[in-house]
Write a protein that holds these residues in place. Sequence first.
Motif, PDB file in Angstrom:
ATOM      1  N   GLU A 260     -49.106  42.871 -81.157  1.00  0.00           N
ATOM      2  CA  GLU A 260     -49.421  43.009 -82.588  1.00  0.00           C
ATOM      3  C   GLU A 260     -48.244  42.597 -83.473  1.00  0.00           C
ATOM      4  OE1 GLU A 260     -52.130  44.047 -85.796  1.00  0.00           O
ATOM      5  OE2 GLU A 260     -52.022  42.950 -83.943  1.00  0.00           O
ATOM      6  N   THR A 263     -45.119  40.583 -82.058  1.00  0.00           N
ATOM      7  CA  THR A 263     -45.359  39.345 -81.308  1.00  0.00           C
ATOM      8  C   THR A 263     -44.250  38.323 -81.505  1.00  0.00           C
ATOM      9  OG1 THR A 263     -47.752  39.696 -81.396  1.00  0.00           O
ATOM     10  CG2 THR A 263     -47.007  37.440 -81.005  1.00  0.00           C
ATOM     11  N   GLN A 272     -46.850  32.980 -84.715  1.00  0.00           N
ATOM     12  CA  GLN A 272     -48.242  33.304 -84.405  1.00  0.00           C
ATOM     13  C   GLN A 272     -48.821  34.306 -85.400  1.00  0.00           C
ATOM     14  OE1 GLN A 272     -50.292  31.914 -82.200  1.00  0.00           O
ATOM     15  NE2 GLN A 272     -48.657  30.476 -81.705  1.00  0.00           N
ATOM     16  N   TRP A 273     -48.234  35.495 -85.444  1.00  0.00           N
ATOM     17  CA  TRP A 273     -48.705  36.543 -86.340  1.00  0.00           C
ATOM     18  C   TRP A 273     -47.539  37.042 -87.170  1.00  0.00           C
ATOM     19  CZ3 TRP A 273     -51.581  39.302 -81.827  1.00  0.00           C
ATOM     20  CH2 TRP A 273     -52.812  38.660 -81.617  1.00  0.00           C
ATOM     21  N   GLY A 374     -49.813  43.225 -87.507  1.00  0.00           N
ATOM     22  CA  GLY A 374     -49.903  41.790 -87.276  1.00  0.00           C
ATOM     23  C   GLY A 374     -50.922  41.126 -88.186  1.00  0.00           C
ATOM     24  N   PRO A 376     -52.693  37.364 -88.802  1.00  0.00           N
ATOM     25  CA  PRO A 376     -52.892  35.947 -88.481  1.00  0.00           C
ATOM     26  C   PRO A 376     -52.951  35.117 -89.771  1.00  0.00           C
ATOM     27  CG  PRO A 376     -54.619  37.354 -87.539  1.00  0.00           C
ATOM     28  CD  PRO A 376     -53.900  38.162 -88.555  1.00  0.00           C
ATOM     29  N   ARG A 377     -52.821  33.816 -89.624  1.00  0.00           N
ATOM     30  CA  ARG A 377     -52.789  32.945 -90.819  1.00  0.00           C
ATOM     31  C   ARG A 377     -54.102  32.983 -91.580  1.00  0.00           C
ATOM     32  NH1 ARG A 377     -52.186  31.572 -94.916  1.00  0.00           N
ATOM     33  NH2 ARG A 377     -50.952  29.921 -95.860  1.00  0.00           N
ATOM     34  N   TRP A 379     -56.055  35.750 -91.568  1.00  0.00           N
ATOM     35  CA  TRP A 379     -56.270  37.173 -91.826  1.00  0.00           C
ATOM     36  C   TRP A 379     -57.459  37.736 -91.054  1.00  0.00           C
ATOM     37  CZ3 TRP A 379     -52.981  39.813 -95.434  1.00  0.00           C
ATOM     38  CH2 TRP A 379     -52.030  38.974 -96.050  1.00  0.00           C
ATOM     39  N   SER A 381     -58.879  39.122 -87.289  1.00  0.00           N
ATOM     40  CA  SER A 381     -58.521  39.574 -85.947  1.00  0.00           C
ATOM     41  C   SER A 381     -59.115  38.649 -84.889  1.00  0.00           C
ATOM     42  CB  SER A 381     -59.037  40.994 -85.715  1.00  0.00           C
ATOM     43  OG  SER A 381     -58.586  41.868 -86.717  1.00  0.00           O
ATOM     44  N   GLY A 396     -53.835  40.942 -84.459  1.00  0.00           N
ATOM     45  CA  GLY A 396     -54.018  40.422 -85.808  1.00  0.00           C
ATOM     46  C   GLY A 396     -54.955  41.316 -86.586  1.00  0.00           C
ATOM     47  N   TRP A 436     -48.357  30.285 -88.802  1.00  0.00           N
ATOM     48  CA  TRP A 436     -47.767  30.453 -90.124  1.00  0.00           C
ATOM     49  C   TRP A 436     -46.734  29.357 -90.375  1.00  0.00           C
ATOM     50  CZ3 TRP A 436     -48.941  33.808 -94.045  1.00  0.00           C
ATOM     51  CH2 TRP A 436     -49.851  34.825 -93.735  1.00  0.00           C
TER      52      TRP A 436
END
Length: 480
Positions: A260, A263, A272-273, A374, A376-377, A379, A381, A396, A436
């Motif tokens: 999470e 990462t 990544q996150w 976490g 992600p780009r 948003w 999961s 994520g 990102w």
Amino acid sequence: MTRLNGTPLTDDFANGGVSFWYRQIGVPERRPALPGPRDYDVAIVGGGYTGMWTAYYLKKAQPDLRVAILEREFAGFGASGRNGGWLSAEFAGSRERHAAARGRQAMIDLQRAMFAAVEEVIEVTRAEGIDADVHKGGLVHVATNPAQDRRLRAEVADLRRWGFDEQDMRPLTAQEREERIHVAGALSAAYSPHCARIQPAKLAVGLARTVAALGVDVFEGTTVTEIRPRTGDGPGKAGRAAAVTDRGTVTAEYVIRATEGFTASIRGQRRQWLPMNSSMIVTEPLGERVWERIGWQGRELLGDQAHAYVYAQRTADGRIAIGGRGVPYRFGSRTDVRGATQPQTVAALYRMLTTLFPATAGARIQHSWCGVLGVPRDWCSTVHLDHATGLGWAGGYVGSGVTTTNLAGRTLRDLVLRRRTELTGLPWVGRQVRQWEPEPLRWLGVQAIYALFRTADRHENAQMSRTSAYARLAGLISGR
């Protein structure tokens, strides 16, 4: 009385170190570290809820599987032991974005699976004897200005368009709202039954104890620095997947990354996150006169509709724990220093507490802490397993992980065991998300987003009737 930036503190006030949840029950005694190179069927990197749920369901489904958890600190150290205790069916990401992957019905199935996951966690705590202060009182969302009111009404209407009815979320009348929780300045509220309060650390400690009893090897104080894919051409071939640690390399048929917000600490995973920071404070136990003015007898979870939103619970021992964004992101995807949060963040959360609940004015704060989640780009999961490389991951959660981790654990079980089930067909399975941006663009972008959100909240609190243009601009930048 001791004060910090105007915030009244108890004599034994603590900032960071561990969350208040661990302060209540005590930090668990460390389990042994990895004793050297080992081989397993499944190696799980990260001893939070995701890792523990995955191990739990794998061992329940196939007891002879050799499963290990590799944890840098202790099981439940990260977000799993620091969160706001919302066992909620809320899911990170846009419904439209998930539906675009596999269709409208798949998104509906995903939301229904989240409703069911709330009940699943409650049932497992009962079955395994985990006392996590579970109370299923539901969730109240409150709006305290006209713009928030419009967003809340729009959210209820959107749920209706997706086929969810009043049994899933419904507006409260003014009388119903006041009978549940008296929030100063509330204009409207909505209620969902799909939520329960938990004590996060109790759940984490209970899960760790349960998976260890099932035969999972839980190695703590073991830092994974790199995750390597399988080098052969399929399961059972030479060159198994591997988790490289400071104590030796663990090889396995499958290596699952369940890290999470941490990462970025693994080689090659920095973009990544994004590790987003969230902070919390908790009051001393409040007296009966205070609770008579606030209400909250149903012990629902409470959230608002602000852009820099807050989340709160009434604890089992009569406190208010309330959280929100502090310093949202640290340059280079760094994480907090042992959970300590900034004095200005403590003061801001205290102002929000006393604004929502004037009866708490003068109540002292006993603990503050922070942690990372976490993002992600896009948003949204995701959960994934690649049988060719032997690598999988889940996360994520963007702050909605208490329940989502359970769904992830059951989904990873089915993916590892090569079962085609309703869970493996859900639209978050196999999502590929771009990375990102590199620094300093990442830092500049996040700072801009949250500066815009804070400005939007100030404008809306001046009684704007529509969502601020600043918030719309922040949404465009963020890609939410």
